[in-house]
Design an enzyme around this catalytic site. Sequence first.
Site, short mmCIF file in Angstrom:
data_model
loop_
_atom_site.label_atom_id
_atom_site.label_comp_id
_atom_site.label_asym_id
_atom_site.label_seq_id
_atom_site.Cartn_x
_atom_site.Cartn_y
_atom_site.Cartn_z
N HIS A 30 13.91 23.49 -6.08
CA HIS A 30 15.37 23.58 -6.17
C HIS A 30 15.82 25.00 -5.87
O HIS A 30 16.01 25.81 -6.78
CB HIS A 30 15.84 23.18 -7.57
CG HIS A 30 15.76 21.72 -7.86
ND1 HIS A 30 16.81 20.85 -7.62
CD2 HIS A 30 14.75 20.96 -8.34
CE1 HIS A 30 16.45 19.63 -7.97
NE2 HIS A 30 15.20 19.67 -8.40
N CYS A 45 14.26 18.23 -3.43
CA CYS A 45 13.61 17.41 -4.45
C CYS A 45 13.51 15.96 -3.96
O CYS A 45 12.73 15.67 -3.06
CB CYS A 45 14.34 17.54 -5.78
SG CYS A 45 13.36 16.97 -7.20
N GLU A 76 18.64 26.08 -5.11
CA GLU A 76 20.00 26.38 -5.59
C GLU A 76 20.01 27.15 -6.90
O GLU A 76 20.98 27.85 -7.21
CB GLU A 76 20.81 25.08 -5.75
CG GLU A 76 20.37 24.14 -6.85
CD GLU A 76 19.34 23.11 -6.42
OE1 GLU A 76 19.28 22.03 -7.04
OE2 GLU A 76 18.61 23.38 -5.45
#
Length: 543
Positions: A514, A378, A516
């Site tokens: 993202h 990001c 994750e």
Amino acid sequence: MTRYIFVTGGVVSSLGKGIASASLAAILEARGLKVTMLKLDPYINVDPGTMSPFQHGEVFVTHDGAETDLDLGHYERFIRTTMTQNNNFTTGRVYEHVLRKERRGDYLGATIQVIPHITDEIKRRIIKGAGDADVALVEIGGTVGDIESQPFLEAIRQLRFEVGARRAMLMHLTLVPYIATAGETKTKPTQHSVKELRSIGLQPDVLVCRSDHPIDVSSRRKIAQFTNVEERAVIALEDADTIYKIPGILHSQGLDDFVVERFGLQCGGADLSEWDKVVDAKLNPEHEVTIAMVGKYMELLDAYKSLIEAMSHAGITNRTKVNLRYIDSEDIENQGTGLLEGVDAILVPGGFGLRGVEGKITAVQFARENKVPYLGICLGMQVAVIEFARNVLGWKDANSTEFDRTSAHAVVGLITEWEDATGAVETRTESSDLGGTMRLGAQECQLEAGSLVHDCYTKDVIVERHRHRYEVNNNLLPQLIEAGLKISGRSGDGALVEVVEAPDHPWFVACQFHPEFTSTPRDGHPLFSGFVKAALAQHQKNS
């Protein structure tokens, strides 16, 4: 027909209701049941999207673009069900909906009250969020006794009564503290917490007793007697060296058997072999690396919860102990890059605002010039582009309009128009509200064949989740590409830059999305796995 397990907490906050709930859900899923989870947050914010990371921790983004509590991240990491906007709601969201109905005249002039209007809306949302699951675990945020939680507790009391004891049960987490001077655990706080619950009409069916010391049989028997809970339903949950042991711990004490019997469910036994493999890989690594994580919210690591877990998952996948060195980006600004010496890789996560940005840019420069593996996420991608523009192209004033609207070389700027996950066109300006106005949720990304990121995913098209309102400025992209910046990923329509890579570098990947949010302990994530492999190669090179 859905069964409900309502989960509350008492004595103190941060007992781990989310982990305990998700672990029970994982066991039930391993028995072949369809499971989902909900988180009910008592705060008055409509969602956590504009809350400070220092107060709330991470904002977890769902596939459909909802900004939610970080506990939903735990849920997705423990069970296979994908969370949606229906799996998390707040007091603010409930009141907003009820007041909107009142303004429309839907209540036909009735006096709007907590009971029945607010509690009815809470029940409606619980039932909707549960969908067609066999079992829905519903976690109520906060601690029993908090004023904010009362409407939620009243709502679950009503719902429990309406569906009946065969379809609803209450699991209460409490603290059983160990008093060192006395040399024993104390049950009185648990007794009083249950007394508080019973005063509002809620009798727990299961007690999960958290402690940092073993809870002996006599203490569990005493708790059962004073709380009117079956002794076998008093579960001792001592601190574990990894949260991924919790499903096995709960299963060993028969919690899932108790739930299945209580609900009269027909299902198989629990196969926890996947979790056994996760625990073995976590606790018995064959390699070790040190990775610098350069961010601005290091005083509260919950702000990076999913990212820290994703790095742990990558370690599990590679049987590698990943030591994260947490570095505040402002410390790099003040103390220099000596803080980065000796690390095997550098990770720069997302964030908002000007504070600490120059330290992140310096970290990117260090990684690029010293050939240290780099992963930017990001804002970590945006500062990578800014650093490249400044130090390769020579645009010393290069910046993002988020930090400097007067820059002549604004290589990152506000996205004014894009398509959301449903194909609808979203538009924004600098004066748009902050809440709920970002590019959110799952988006397609086309990967460039032969790139590092393509090698990780081994796919031409991927889907990852986003949470941002700034993007690489396409007007300046030709100059960046001419100078050597590699664009290895673009949005599905080709309009937005999603992944960049640096030239002449062993492993330098920065992405706008993202990753994750989709990493799990059982499956890992290809991008983080590739990053840790690159760190391993760097470690072996430096050894």
